[in-house]
Design a protein around this motif. Structure first.
Motif, mmCIF file in Angstrom:
data_model
loop_
_atom_site.group_PDB
_atom_site.id
_atom_site.type_symbol
_atom_site.label_atom_id
_atom_site.label_comp_id
_atom_site.label_asym_id
_atom_site.label_seq_id
_atom_site.Cartn_x
_atom_site.Cartn_y
_atom_site.Cartn_z
ATOM 1 N N TYR A 185 30.800 36.354 46.649
ATOM 2 C CA TYR A 185 30.714 34.892 46.067
ATOM 3 C C TYR A 185 31.638 34.694 45.277
ATOM 4 O O TYR A 185 31.783 33.581 45.095
ATOM 5 N N GLN A 186 30.842 35.288 44.340
ATOM 6 C CA GLN A 186 31.963 35.220 42.652
ATOM 7 C C GLN A 186 33.360 35.325 42.293
ATOM 8 O O GLN A 186 33.623 34.794 41.922
ATOM 9 N N SER A 236 33.625 43.313 33.380
ATOM 10 C CA SER A 236 32.682 42.552 31.981
ATOM 11 C C SER A 236 31.508 40.764 32.669
ATOM 12 O O SER A 236 30.881 40.516 32.620
ATOM 13 N N GLN A 237 33.489 39.766 33.455
ATOM 14 C CA GLN A 237 32.720 38.901 33.956
ATOM 15 C C GLN A 237 31.651 39.064 34.960
ATOM 16 O O GLN A 237 30.491 37.843 35.133
ATOM 17 N N LEU A 238 32.313 39.729 35.883
ATOM 18 C CA LEU A 238 31.514 40.022 37.196
ATOM 19 C C LEU A 238 30.183 40.357 37.077
ATOM 20 O O LEU A 238 28.937 39.673 37.124
ATOM 21 N N LYS A 239 29.666 41.005 36.192
ATOM 22 C CA LYS A 239 28.429 41.576 35.450
ATOM 23 C C LYS A 239 26.918 40.634 34.560
ATOM 24 O O LYS A 239 26.358 40.155 35.162
ATOM 25 N N GLN A 240 28.680 39.879 34.035
ATOM 26 C CA GLN A 240 28.207 38.369 33.222
ATOM 27 C C GLN A 240 27.317 37.282 34.415
ATOM 28 O O GLN A 240 26.297 36.681 34.307
ATOM 29 N N GLN A 241 27.937 37.633 35.608
ATOM 30 C CA GLN A 241 27.173 36.127 36.317
ATOM 31 C C GLN A 241 26.001 36.799 37.234
ATOM 32 O O GLN A 241 25.600 36.560 37.885
ATOM 33 N N PRO A 266 23.692 39.054 35.887
ATOM 34 C CA PRO A 266 22.711 39.447 35.382
ATOM 35 C C PRO A 266 21.487 40.547 36.053
ATOM 36 O O PRO A 266 21.043 41.100 35.809
ATOM 37 N N LEU A 267 20.842 40.186 36.721
ATOM 38 C CA LEU A 267 19.998 40.957 37.213
ATOM 39 C C LEU A 267 20.414 42.104 38.038
ATOM 40 O O LEU A 267 19.975 43.012 38.626
ATOM 41 N N ILE A 268 21.729 42.811 38.307
ATOM 42 C CA ILE A 268 22.716 44.349 38.901
ATOM 43 C C ILE A 268 22.613 44.610 37.965
ATOM 44 O O ILE A 268 22.855 44.442 36.956
ATOM 45 N N THR A 269 22.762 46.211 38.009
ATOM 46 C CA THR A 269 22.529 46.812 37.197
ATOM 47 C C THR A 269 23.801 47.346 37.212
ATOM 48 O O THR A 269 24.823 47.593 38.347
ATOM 49 N N HIS A 270 24.741 47.882 35.801
ATOM 50 C CA HIS A 270 25.877 48.510 36.240
ATOM 51 C C HIS A 270 26.253 49.164 37.270
ATOM 52 O O HIS A 270 27.047 49.182 37.598
#
Length: 75
Positions: free
Chosen positions: A27-28, A37-42, A44-48
């Motif tokens: 979806y993102q 990093s942009q995907l991770k920022q969108q 926030p609840l998923i771990t790295h």
């Protein structure tokens, strides 16, 4: 940069997705390329670690593609 592969059949994609994180990742990525990093920022609840694992699964399934971008620093 990570992009969604639009060449795949929708039914194949639905069979592969299978969990909440993969669906949210797709979806993102639906409209644009994103850096990790942009995907991770969108999301926030998923771990790295989970994001890396799910992106690898989606890449192996052919749903997303990874493009390595080199960074150059001027001195």
């Amino acid at each position: 940069v990570i992009t969604m592969n639009s060449q795949l059949d929708l039914n194949t994609a639905i069979n592969i997705i299978g969990n909440k994180w993969r669906l949210q990742i797709l979806y993102q990525l639906r409209n644009s390329r994103m850096r990790f990093s942009q995907l991770k920022q969108q999301m926030p609840l998923i771990t790295h670690k989970t994001l890396i694992q799910e992106l690898r699964n989606l890449m192996l399934a052919g749903l997303v593609e990874r493009e390595c971008m080199l960074r150059f620093h001027l001195v």
